[in-house]
Motif scaffolding. Structure first.
Motif, mmCIF file in Angstrom:
data_model
loop_
_atom_site.group_PDB
_atom_site.id
_atom_site.type_symbol
_atom_site.label_atom_id
_atom_site.label_comp_id
_atom_site.label_asym_id
_atom_site.label_seq_id
_atom_site.Cartn_x
_atom_site.Cartn_y
_atom_site.Cartn_z
ATOM 1 N N ILE A 55 0.804 -1.224 0.000
ATOM 2 C CA ILE A 55 0.000 0.000 0.000
ATOM 3 C C ILE A 55 0.838 1.275 0.000
ATOM 4 O O ILE A 55 0.506 2.247 -0.693
ATOM 5 C CB ILE A 55 -0.970 -0.002 1.206
ATOM 6 N N ILE A 56 1.923 1.311 0.756
ATOM 7 C CA ILE A 56 2.717 2.540 0.901
ATOM 8 C C ILE A 56 3.165 3.127 -0.436
ATOM 9 O O ILE A 56 3.086 4.354 -0.617
ATOM 10 C CB ILE A 56 3.895 2.327 1.868
ATOM 11 N N LEU A 105 3.047 7.871 -4.245
ATOM 12 C CA LEU A 105 2.843 8.404 -5.590
ATOM 13 C C LEU A 105 1.740 9.452 -5.652
ATOM 14 O O LEU A 105 1.749 10.299 -6.531
ATOM 15 C CB LEU A 105 2.548 7.265 -6.565
ATOM 16 N N ALA A 106 0.800 9.397 -4.728
ATOM 17 C CA ALA A 106 -0.313 10.357 -4.711
ATOM 18 C C ALA A 106 0.040 11.524 -3.785
ATOM 19 O O ALA A 106 0.307 11.331 -2.606
ATOM 20 C CB ALA A 106 -1.587 9.669 -4.231
ATOM 21 N N ARG A 107 0.053 12.725 -4.325
ATOM 22 C CA ARG A 107 0.473 13.906 -3.561
ATOM 23 C C ARG A 107 -0.323 14.097 -2.250
ATOM 24 O O ARG A 107 0.276 14.412 -1.223
ATOM 25 C CB ARG A 107 0.381 15.149 -4.436
ATOM 26 N N PRO A 108 -1.659 13.900 -2.230
ATOM 27 C CA PRO A 108 -2.393 14.134 -0.977
ATOM 28 C C PRO A 108 -2.010 13.183 0.159
ATOM 29 O O PRO A 108 -2.141 13.539 1.321
ATOM 30 C CB PRO A 108 -3.861 13.928 -1.369
ATOM 31 N N THR A 109 -1.554 11.987 -0.164
ATOM 32 C CA THR A 109 -1.223 11.006 0.875
ATOM 33 C C THR A 109 0.280 10.832 1.072
ATOM 34 O O THR A 109 0.706 9.996 1.863
ATOM 35 C CB THR A 109 -1.834 9.640 0.510
ATOM 36 N N ARG A 110 1.064 11.609 0.366
ATOM 37 C CA ARG A 110 2.519 11.425 0.373
ATOM 38 C C ARG A 110 3.141 11.589 1.761
ATOM 39 O O ARG A 110 3.958 10.773 2.184
ATOM 40 C CB ARG A 110 3.162 12.387 -0.610
ATOM 41 N N ALA A 111 2.779 12.637 2.484
ATOM 42 C CA ALA A 111 3.384 12.871 3.804
ATOM 43 C C ALA A 111 3.088 11.711 4.759
ATOM 44 O O ALA A 111 3.980 11.233 5.469
ATOM 45 C CB ALA A 111 2.892 14.182 4.385
ATOM 46 N N LEU A 112 1.845 11.255 4.756
ATOM 47 C CA LEU A 112 1.481 10.124 5.605
ATOM 48 C C LEU A 112 2.236 8.858 5.179
ATOM 49 O O LEU A 112 2.693 8.085 6.025
ATOM 50 C CB LEU A 112 -0.029 9.886 5.538
ATOM 51 N N ALA A 113 2.393 8.668 3.879
ATOM 52 C CA ALA A 113 3.102 7.493 3.379
ATOM 53 C C ALA A 113 4.589 7.534 3.737
ATOM 54 O O ALA A 113 5.199 6.496 4.006
ATOM 55 C CB ALA A 113 2.922 7.365 1.871
ATOM 56 N N VAL A 114 5.180 8.724 3.747
ATOM 57 C CA VAL A 114 6.588 8.848 4.166
ATOM 58 C C VAL A 114 6.717 8.448 5.629
ATOM 59 O O VAL A 114 7.608 7.666 5.999
ATOM 60 C CB VAL A 114 7.117 10.280 3.940
ATOM 61 N N VAL A 115 5.830 8.958 6.461
ATOM 62 C CA VAL A 115 5.860 8.608 7.887
ATOM 63 C C VAL A 115 5.640 7.104 8.061
ATOM 64 O O VAL A 115 6.338 6.445 8.841
ATOM 65 C CB VAL A 115 4.803 9.416 8.674
ATOM 66 N N ALA A 116 4.703 6.534 7.305
ATOM 67 C CA ALA A 116 4.435 5.091 7.395
ATOM 68 C C ALA A 116 5.644 4.278 6.947
ATOM 69 O O ALA A 116 5.978 3.261 7.567
ATOM 70 C CB ALA A 116 3.212 4.733 6.546
ATOM 71 N N SER A 117 6.320 4.714 5.891
ATOM 72 C CA SER A 117 7.485 3.960 5.428
ATOM 73 C C SER A 117 8.633 4.054 6.429
ATOM 74 O O SER A 117 9.348 3.075 6.656
ATOM 75 C CB SER A 117 7.922 4.413 4.035
ATOM 76 N N LEU A 118 8.805 5.208 7.069
ATOM 77 C CA LEU A 118 9.838 5.338 8.098
ATOM 78 C C LEU A 118 9.499 4.496 9.328
ATOM 79 O O LEU A 118 10.385 3.874 9.925
ATOM 80 C CB LEU A 118 10.033 6.805 8.475
ATOM 81 N N MET A 135 19.196 2.699 6.681
ATOM 82 C CA MET A 135 19.510 4.095 6.379
ATOM 83 C C MET A 135 19.243 4.415 4.903
ATOM 84 O O MET A 135 18.756 5.495 4.579
ATOM 85 C CB MET A 135 20.956 4.406 6.757
ATOM 86 N N LEU A 136 19.554 3.469 4.023
ATOM 87 C CA LEU A 136 19.258 3.672 2.600
ATOM 88 C C LEU A 136 17.752 3.811 2.396
ATOM 89 O O LEU A 136 17.281 4.714 1.711
ATOM 90 C CB LEU A 136 19.805 2.506 1.774
ATOM 91 N N TYR A 137 16.989 2.915 2.998
ATOM 92 C CA TYR A 137 15.531 2.923 2.906
ATOM 93 C C TYR A 137 14.969 4.245 3.424
ATOM 94 O O TYR A 137 14.115 4.867 2.789
ATOM 95 C CB TYR A 137 15.000 1.744 3.728
ATOM 96 N N ALA A 138 15.462 4.686 4.588
ATOM 97 C CA ALA A 138 14.975 5.945 5.159
ATOM 98 C C ALA A 138 15.296 7.116 4.232
ATOM 99 O O ALA A 138 14.452 7.991 4.013
ATOM 100 C CB ALA A 138 15.594 6.166 6.537
ATOM 101 N N ASN A 139 16.494 7.128 3.676
ATOM 102 C CA ASN A 139 16.867 8.208 2.760
ATOM 103 C C ASN A 139 16.010 8.199 1.504
ATOM 104 O O ASN A 139 15.626 9.255 0.995
ATOM 105 C CB ASN A 139 18.347 8.110 2.390
#
Length: 192
Positions: A113-114, A119-132, A149-153
């Motif tokens: 899902i992430i 890829l979708a601008r409205p959900t991008r910030a939440l997806a970044v937090v979810a991936s971290l 660290m690579l993944y986080a970057n």
């Protein structure tokens, strides 16, 4: 290793000192990250070893995973899993622990899902937090610090401000601590 190789090849191919090619590099790197993340979740789904927690139950044999998995499984079930051994024919590595089953299934679901959220601008910030958060949870057991660290970057490439610059001291400190650990100056740390 392949992800690192692809990114190195991309870096060698594009002249990132030129603005147009830097934009292309960031876009290509973002797509590579999304594809790798999605494919990881898809593989977990196709093989099915995460549905009933089999992979995580078997991972009790990886020393760094033991404390994390012990927190998700009752002591009696943890002892039973450890007692199964790793010989051919041992198992089945099935668990009844609801926290472990939830964690196991959240991994592959999040990995699928992430990327769409990134890829979708409205959900991008939440997806970044979810991936971290996902990488932090995985690294609690896996301790693959370089990959983490690579993944986080790569996840931070989806932010609008320069979070790489802000986190550079944190990454430098972590790498310095690992180097000092390897040299015997700091206590030994387990990582891959």
């Amino acid at each position: 290793a392949f992800l690192e190789l692809y990114l190195c090849l991309l870096s060698a191919y594009l002249a990132v000192d030129r603005a147009e090619e830097r934009i292309l590099f960031v876009r290509a790197t973002r797509w590579i990250f999304c594809l790798v993340l999605f494919y990881a979740g898809l593989q977990k789904f196709v093989h099915g070893y995460y549905f009933h927690g089999q992979y995580l139950a078997f991972s009790v044999w990886i020393e760094s995973f033991r404390p994390v998995l012990a927190a998700l499984v009752p002591a009696s079930e943890f002892a039973r899993i450890v007692g199964l051994g790793v010989e051919v024919g041992a198992g089945p590595y099935l668990v009844d622990s609801r926290p472990l089953l939830i964690a196991s299934n959240l991994v592959w679901i999040a990995e699928i899902i992430i990327p769409f959220g990134l890829l979708a601008r409205p959900t991008r910030a939440l997806a970044v937090v979810a991936s971290l958060a996902l990488v932090a949870a995985i690294e609690a057991g896996a301790r693959e610090l370089f990959f983490g660290m690579l993944y986080a970057n790569l996840a931070l490439l989806f932010t609008t401000s320069d979070w790489h610059q802000r986190f550079r001291p944190v990454f430098a400190l972590a790498l310095a601590a690992l180097l000092l650990s390897r040299l015997g100056i700091l206590p030994e740390a387990t990582f891959f």
